[in-house]
Design a protein around this motif. Structure first.
Motif, PDB file in Angstrom:
ATOM      1  N   TYR A 200       0.847  -1.193   0.000  1.00 10.97           N
ATOM      2  CA  TYR A 200       0.000   0.000   0.000  1.00 10.97           C
ATOM      3  C   TYR A 200       0.883   1.245   0.000  1.00 10.97           C
ATOM      4  O   TYR A 200       1.870   1.328   0.743  1.00 10.97           O
ATOM      5  CB  TYR A 200      -0.899   0.008   1.246  1.00 10.97           C
ATOM      6  N   PHE A 201       0.520   2.188  -0.853  1.00  5.49           N
ATOM      7  CA  PHE A 201       1.261   3.440  -0.930  1.00  5.49           C
ATOM      8  C   PHE A 201       0.343   4.588  -0.542  1.00  5.49           C
ATOM      9  O   PHE A 201      -0.742   4.749  -1.103  1.00  5.49           O
ATOM     10  CB  PHE A 201       1.800   3.676  -2.345  1.00  5.49           C
ATOM     11  N   GLU A 202       0.787   5.389   0.423  1.00  6.64           N
ATOM     12  CA  GLU A 202       0.003   6.539   0.881  1.00  6.64           C
ATOM     13  C   GLU A 202       0.596   7.812   0.313  1.00  6.64           C
ATOM     14  O   GLU A 202       1.760   8.125   0.547  1.00  6.64           O
ATOM     15  CB  GLU A 202      -0.020   6.605   2.411  1.00  6.64           C
ATOM     16  N   SER A 203      -0.199   8.546  -0.464  1.00 10.07           N
ATOM     17  CA  SER A 203       0.272   9.768  -1.098  1.00 10.07           C
ATOM     18  C   SER A 203       0.253  10.922  -0.106  1.00 10.07           C
ATOM     19  O   SER A 203      -0.225  10.793   1.029  1.00 10.07           O
ATOM     20  CB  SER A 203      -0.612  10.111  -2.299  1.00 10.07           C
ATOM     21  N   ASP A 204       0.762  12.059  -0.542  1.00  8.82           N
ATOM     22  CA  ASP A 204       0.766  13.253   0.311  1.00  8.82           C
ATOM     23  C   ASP A 204      -0.646  13.715   0.634  1.00  8.82           C
ATOM     24  O   ASP A 204      -0.861  14.451   1.593  1.00  8.82           O
ATOM     25  CB  ASP A 204       1.532  14.387  -0.384  1.00  8.82           C
ATOM     26  N   GLU A 205      -1.611  13.311  -0.185  1.00  4.26           N
ATOM     27  CA  GLU A 205      -3.013  13.671   0.052  1.00  4.26           C
ATOM     28  C   GLU A 205      -3.715  12.638   0.930  1.00  4.26           C
ATOM     29  O   GLU A 205      -4.932  12.636   1.057  1.00  4.26           O
ATOM     30  CB  GLU A 205      -3.763  13.817  -1.278  1.00  4.26           C
ATOM     31  N   PHE A 206      -2.905  11.730   1.525  1.00  2.00           N
ATOM     32  CA  PHE A 206      -3.429  10.681   2.412  1.00  2.00           C
ATOM     33  C   PHE A 206      -4.352   9.701   1.694  1.00  2.00           C
ATOM     34  O   PHE A 206      -5.201   9.076   2.307  1.00  2.00           O
ATOM     35  CB  PHE A 206      -4.160  11.295   3.616  1.00  2.00           C
ATOM     36  N   ARG A 207      -4.123   9.556   0.400  1.00  3.46           N
ATOM     37  CA  ARG A 207      -4.856   8.545  -0.352  1.00  3.46           C
ATOM     38  C   ARG A 207      -4.024   7.278  -0.409  1.00  3.46           C
ATOM     39  O   ARG A 207      -2.855   7.318  -0.801  1.00  3.46           O
ATOM     40  CB  ARG A 207      -5.162   9.035  -1.762  1.00  3.46           C
ATOM     41  N   THR A 208      -4.604   6.161  -0.022  1.00  2.00           N
ATOM     42  CA  THR A 208      -3.896   4.882  -0.024  1.00  2.00           C
ATOM     43  C   THR A 208      -4.228   4.104  -1.295  1.00  2.00           C
ATOM     44  O   THR A 208      -5.394   3.929  -1.647  1.00  2.00           O
ATOM     45  CB  THR A 208      -4.265   4.041   1.210  1.00  2.00           C
ATOM     46  N   THR A 209      -3.177   3.648  -1.966  1.00  4.55           N
ATOM     47  CA  THR A 209      -3.331   2.921  -3.224  1.00  4.55           C
ATOM     48  C   THR A 209      -2.793   1.506  -3.071  1.00  4.55           C
ATOM     49  O   THR A 209      -1.744   1.293  -2.452  1.00  4.55           O
ATOM     50  CB  THR A 209      -2.565   3.645  -4.350  1.00  4.55           C
ATOM     51  N   ARG A 210      -3.498   0.530  -3.630  1.00  3.90           N
ATOM     52  CA  ARG A 210      -3.065  -0.863  -3.591  1.00  3.90           C
ATOM     53  C   ARG A 210      -2.077  -1.137  -4.735  1.00  3.90           C
ATOM     54  O   ARG A 210      -2.364  -0.827  -5.889  1.00  3.90           O
ATOM     55  CB  ARG A 210      -4.277  -1.800  -3.692  1.00  3.90           C
ATOM     56  N   VAL A 211      -0.947  -1.733  -4.385  1.00  7.65           N
ATOM     57  CA  VAL A 211       0.146  -1.921  -5.340  1.00  7.65           C
ATOM     58  C   VAL A 211       0.515  -3.401  -5.449  1.00  7.65           C
ATOM     59  O   VAL A 211       0.794  -4.055  -4.443  1.00  7.65           O
ATOM     60  CB  VAL A 211       1.396  -1.126  -4.915  1.00  7.65           C
ATOM     61  N   ALA A 212       0.522  -3.930  -6.669  1.00 10.19           N
ATOM     62  CA  ALA A 212       0.988  -5.300  -6.913  1.00 10.19           C
ATOM     63  C   ALA A 212       2.418  -5.252  -7.454  1.00 10.19           C
ATOM     64  O   ALA A 212       2.787  -4.335  -8.202  1.00 10.19           O
ATOM     65  CB  ALA A 212       0.079  -6.003  -7.917  1.00 10.19           C
ATOM     66  N   ILE A 213       3.232  -6.220  -7.061  1.00  3.32           N
ATOM     67  CA  ILE A 213       4.651  -6.231  -7.429  1.00  3.32           C
ATOM     68  C   ILE A 213       4.985  -7.536  -8.152  1.00  3.32           C
ATOM     69  O   ILE A 213       4.595  -8.619  -7.708  1.00  3.32           O
ATOM     70  CB  ILE A 213       5.545  -6.105  -6.175  1.00  3.32           C
ATOM     71  N   GLN A 214       5.696  -7.414  -9.262  1.00  6.36           N
ATOM     72  CA  GLN A 214       6.169  -8.581 -10.008  1.00  6.36           C
ATOM     73  C   GLN A 214       7.660  -8.435 -10.232  1.00  6.36           C
ATOM     74  O   GLN A 214       8.147  -7.346 -10.550  1.00  6.36           O
ATOM     75  CB  GLN A 214       5.456  -8.705 -11.347  1.00  6.36           C
ATOM     76  N   SER A 215       8.418  -9.516 -10.035  1.00  5.78           N
ATOM     77  CA  SER A 215       9.867  -9.460 -10.252  1.00  5.78           C
ATOM     78  C   SER A 215      10.304 -10.638 -11.111  1.00  5.78           C
ATOM     79  O   SER A 215       9.857 -11.767 -10.906  1.00  5.78           O
ATOM     80  CB  SER A 215      10.611  -9.488  -8.909  1.00  5.78           C
ATOM     81  N   LYS A 216      11.161 -10.360 -12.091  1.00  6.12           N
ATOM     82  CA  LYS A 216      11.646 -11.390 -13.015  1.00  6.12           C
ATOM     83  C   LYS A 216      13.143 -11.216 -13.250  1.00  6.12           C
ATOM     84  O   LYS A 216      13.607 -10.125 -13.580  1.00  6.12           O
ATOM     85  CB  LYS A 216      10.921 -11.301 -14.354  1.00  6.12           C
ATOM     86  N   LYS A 217      13.890 -12.310 -13.085  1.00  6.93           N
ATOM     87  CA  LYS A 217      15.306 -12.302 -13.433  1.00  6.93           C
ATOM     88  C   LYS A 217      15.453 -12.793 -14.868  1.00  6.93           C
ATOM     89  O   LYS A 217      15.044 -13.890 -15.197  1.00  6.93           O
ATOM     90  CB  LYS A 217      16.093 -13.235 -12.514  1.00  6.93           C
ATOM     91  N   PHE A 218      16.015 -11.943 -15.711  1.00  7.71           N
ATOM     92  CA  PHE A 218      16.303 -12.333 -17.092  1.00  7.71           C
ATOM     93  C   PHE A 218      17.737 -11.914 -17.396  1.00  7.71           C
ATOM     94  O   PHE A 218      18.032 -10.719 -17.484  1.00  7.71           O
ATOM     95  CB  PHE A 218      15.352 -11.659 -18.076  1.00  7.71           C
ATOM     96  N   ALA A 219      18.634 -12.875 -17.546  1.00  6.88           N
ATOM     97  CA  ALA A 219      20.033 -12.542 -17.796  1.00  6.88           C
ATOM     98  C   ALA A 219      20.244 -12.001 -19.209  1.00  6.88           C
ATOM     99  O   ALA A 219      21.046 -11.094 -19.426  1.00  6.88           O
ATOM    100  CB  ALA A 219      20.913 -13.766 -17.566  1.00  6.88           C
ATOM    101  N   ASN A 220      19.511 -12.550 -20.185  1.00  3.35           N
ATOM    102  CA  ASN A 220      19.745 -12.183 -21.580  1.00  3.35           C
ATOM    103  C   ASN A 220      18.506 -11.659 -22.297  1.00  3.35           C
ATOM    104  O   ASN A 220      18.605 -10.794 -23.157  1.00  3.35           O
ATOM    105  CB  ASN A 220      20.298 -13.386 -22.352  1.00  3.35           C
TER     106      ASN A 220
END
Length: 301
Positions: A200-220
């Motif tokens: 969750y990310f809270e902005s300066d306006e105190f609005r909370t946003t739901r955040v999804a995260i994806q991570s991928k290792k790609f060497a080439n």
């Protein structure tokens, strides 16, 4: 991997500087060149490292890049380059179109410049003050050495991480950026549902946003459009309002287009940006500061 072919970079640098408003860091210039279809250089050519005869790693493009900056300085199109400072177009440089560089007159100026630089480098060697040598040829100008080689080393080490450790690293990095990671959704359920973190990310306006995260290792290989499309689909199941996709590689043009389509956008963080964020937040890295003598101390009157 396609072998890098040495070629002039001045036109690409001029083009990038104009696109970036006339002033940019070396990293920003390289990013612009790498992502510009018309620069003449691919992303892989700009950032890929190779192994030298002595076993060390270096980036071949940096030779052309740094020589190009010096040639543009010699001809008056950029201000004098300084370590850790932005490269800045002069007024003359703003008027110079990238095509047809160098002219015969410009080449004469460049030749005189390098003749002087070679003499200065000889004086540096005599004084035993030369900091670094070219990883391929000790006679090559020392400006061609990659002072950011730690970034390539970082990406190599991240690619050596286990999938679980890389997911953990990604969550740690995102948390440093101000996202509060959900202990349950971000660490347990995520693997079963196709994402690697949630927060969750809270902005300066105190609005909370739901955040999804994806991570991928790609060497080439780069992250492609289907990867982003699949991630966006999974975001819906978590009711995420936007996503962050982290990779050790880079993103194709179609992936970048897909990331901003529709009502939910995805922030893309490639390997080079990961390194920049690690430096910004000093995430398990130690900054080292030193000083180097410039040409003033080695020029003969």
């Amino acid at each position: 991997m396609v072998k890098y072919k040495r070629r002039p970079a001045e036109r690409a640098i001029l083009r990038a500087l104009k696109n970036l408003g006339g002033s940019a860091s070396r990293d920003a210039l390289r990013n612009s060149i790498a992502n510009d279809k018309n620069s003449g250089f691919t992303y892989e050519e700009v950032f890929n490292s190779v192994t030298s005869k002595n076993g060390g790693k270096y980036n071949p493009f940096l030779f052309d890049f740094n020589f190009g900056i010096n040639n543009l300085y010699a001809t008056g199109y950029v201000e004098q380059p300084q370590r850790m400072k932005d490269i800045i177009l002069t007024e003359q440089g703003r008027l110079r179109e990238p095509i047809n560089f160098p002219t015969e007159k410009e080449q004469e100026i460049i030749d005189r410049y390098w003749k002087k630089r070679i003499a200065i480098n000889k004086e540096k060697k005599k004084a035993k003050a030369k900091e670094v040598t070219d990883p391929v040829d000790d006679n090559t100008d020392d400006d061609a050495v990659d002072n950011d080689s730690w970034k390539s080393e970082l990406i190599d080490q991240l690619n050596a991480f286990t999938p679980g450790k890389f997911e953990s690293f990604s969550r740690l990095l995102i948390s440093k950026m101000g996202v509060r990671i959900d202990d349950k959704l971000g660490k347990i359920q995520s693997r079963d549902h196709g994402i690697d973190g949630f927060g969750y990310f809270e902005s300066d306006e105190f609005r909370t946003t739901r955040v999804a995260i994806q991570s991928k290792k790609f060497a080439n290989n780069p992250v492609s459009e289907p990867d982003i499309d699949k991630f966006k689909g999974v975001m819906d199941s978590f009711n995420a309002e936007y996503g962050i996709f982290i990779t050790t590689s880079h993103f194709t043009d179609s992936a970048k287009e897909k990331a901003v389509q529709g009502s939910k956008s995805v922030t893309l963080i490639d390997g080079r940006r990961v390194a920049e964020l690690v430096a910004k937040y000093q995430l398990h890295v130690t900054p080292v500061e030193t000083f180097t003598l410039d040409d003033y101390y080695f020029q003969k009157d």
